[in-house]
Design an enzyme around this catalytic site. Structure first.
Site, PDB file in Angstrom:
ATOM      1  N   GLY A 135       2.679  46.302 139.774  1.00  0.00           N
ATOM      2  CA  GLY A 135       4.082  46.028 139.479  1.00  0.00           C
ATOM      3  C   GLY A 135       4.265  44.543 139.217  1.00  0.00           C
ATOM      4  N   ARG A 167      25.363  48.321 148.238  1.00  0.00           N
ATOM      5  CA  ARG A 167      24.897  49.693 148.005  1.00  0.00           C
ATOM      6  C   ARG A 167      25.031  50.602 149.225  1.00  0.00           C
ATOM      7  NH1 ARG A 167      19.392  48.590 144.399  1.00  0.00           N
ATOM      8  NH2 ARG A 167      20.496  47.763 142.583  1.00  0.00           N
TER       9      ARG A 167
END
Length: 335
Positions: free
Chosen positions: A13, A267
């Site tokens: 990643g 969130r």
């Protein structure tokens, strides 16, 4: 088979690729990916990458970040990010990351939850893919970096409390990779969930080995749900409906068209509000309404999301998108 290198990086990643790029070119580096190279969560990220917009924005950035983290953040790390954000972003721009720009070539910014100002750089709604592809192209140019795809780390080579590389499997063949230093950039834990926005191969091997060898871990209890994943019954990996859509003005509503939460709260707050509302109204999902933005804007600004919704039978320019919280991010990891 035994292999030797200077640095072993587990994970392909952005963390793994960026580490490899910033190492001395005289070092032999091996990057392991346990699946196809692009099957990392960085590739899937949509909304963008946060930066600091000048000296005056450093303090507000730190305050917003601490507030979003309920003041449990590591202040030293948050401050370091604020100090280095602009130079890190410039490094990505120098490598060729295609961030969206205005007519005069100026960088464009969007807003996301918990931020008091627009400070998110983006590349349409495929920001992670744009950054990842730029870094992977750079890695492939480097003669000192070898990439090994579909090779899974299964253990570390440890002696006298020091790591000397790792044991991996490729096509059921055992490889021992000896290294002077090992970087575990192996990502989160979404693959162990029944439903997640993550690739299935992201299964927390770094966490598992850290537990085995008493490597210090931090904040494992913080598993983040993203408030707005596309609601579908059959798919294991849920398609993310980017937070930047809410940042641009999309509203969360129920079947009766009523808003029930401030869409730009952090969130965890928004996810809790949605779950509570679903329970109270006995409904499977809520709706994200972006119709006010208009068809042309949605197609240009959010092409990936627009096309996916169309494939699922939803024209987001004419009807709201069914969404529900889903496991997304892992706040904890190796300290």
């Amino acid at each position: 088979m035994d292999i030797t290198c200077d640095i072993l990086i587990v994970g392909a990643g952005l963390a793994g690729l960026n580490s490899a790029i910033n190492l001395d070119k005289n070092l032999k580096v091996i990057i392991l990916s346990n699946d196809k190279l692009h099957k990392c969560n960085s590739y899937l990220a949509q909304g963008g990458i946060t930066t600091v917009k000048g000296e005056k924005d450093k303090k507000p950035f730190i305050e917003d970040t601490l507030r979003a983290g309920q003041f449990e953040n590591d202040l030293e790390t948050v401050t370091l990010v604020a100090e280095e954000a602009q130079s890190a972003i410039q490094g990505l721009i120098d490598l060729g990351v295609p961030f969206n720009r205005g007519e005069k070539g100026e960088l464009k910014y969007t807003k996301e939850a918990a931020h008091s100002t627009s400070r998110i750089l983006y590349s349409h709604d495929s920001s992670g893919k744009a950054i990842w592809e730029t870094l992977s192209e750079e890695v492939l140019k480097r003669e000192n970096i070898e990439i090994m795809e579909e090779v899974s780390l299964v253990d570390l080579i440890v002696k006298d409390n020091k790591v000397y590389g790792g044991v991996a499997l490729k096509n059921n063949e055992k490889l021992k990779i000896y290294s002077k230093a090992t970087i575990l950039a192996s990502g989160g834990i979404g693959g162990i969930f029944k439903h997640s926005t993550n690739w299935e191969n992201i299964q927390g091997i770094g966490i598992s080995l850290a537990l085995k060898y008493d490597i210090k871990l931090k904040d494992l209890k913080y598993i983040q749900l993203h408030p707005t994943a596309f609601h579908s019954k059959c798919e294991r990996r849920k398609f993310l409906i980017s937070e930047s859509l809410r940042g641009e003005g999309a509203k969360l509503i129920d079947d009766d068209g009523n808003r029930f939460v401030d869409e730009l709260k952090p969130r965890d707050y928004v996810s809790n509000a949605i779950l509570k509302h679903k329970l109270e109204k006995d409904i499977p999902c809520v709706l994200l309404d972006a119709r006010d933005m208009g068809e042309e804007y949605l197609k240009n600004r959010f092409p990936k999301i627009y096309d996916y919704c169309l494939e699922q039978g939803i024209d987001m320019a004419k009807e709201p998108i069914p969404v529900s919280p889903c496991q997304h991010y892992f706040m904890g990891g190796i300290a």
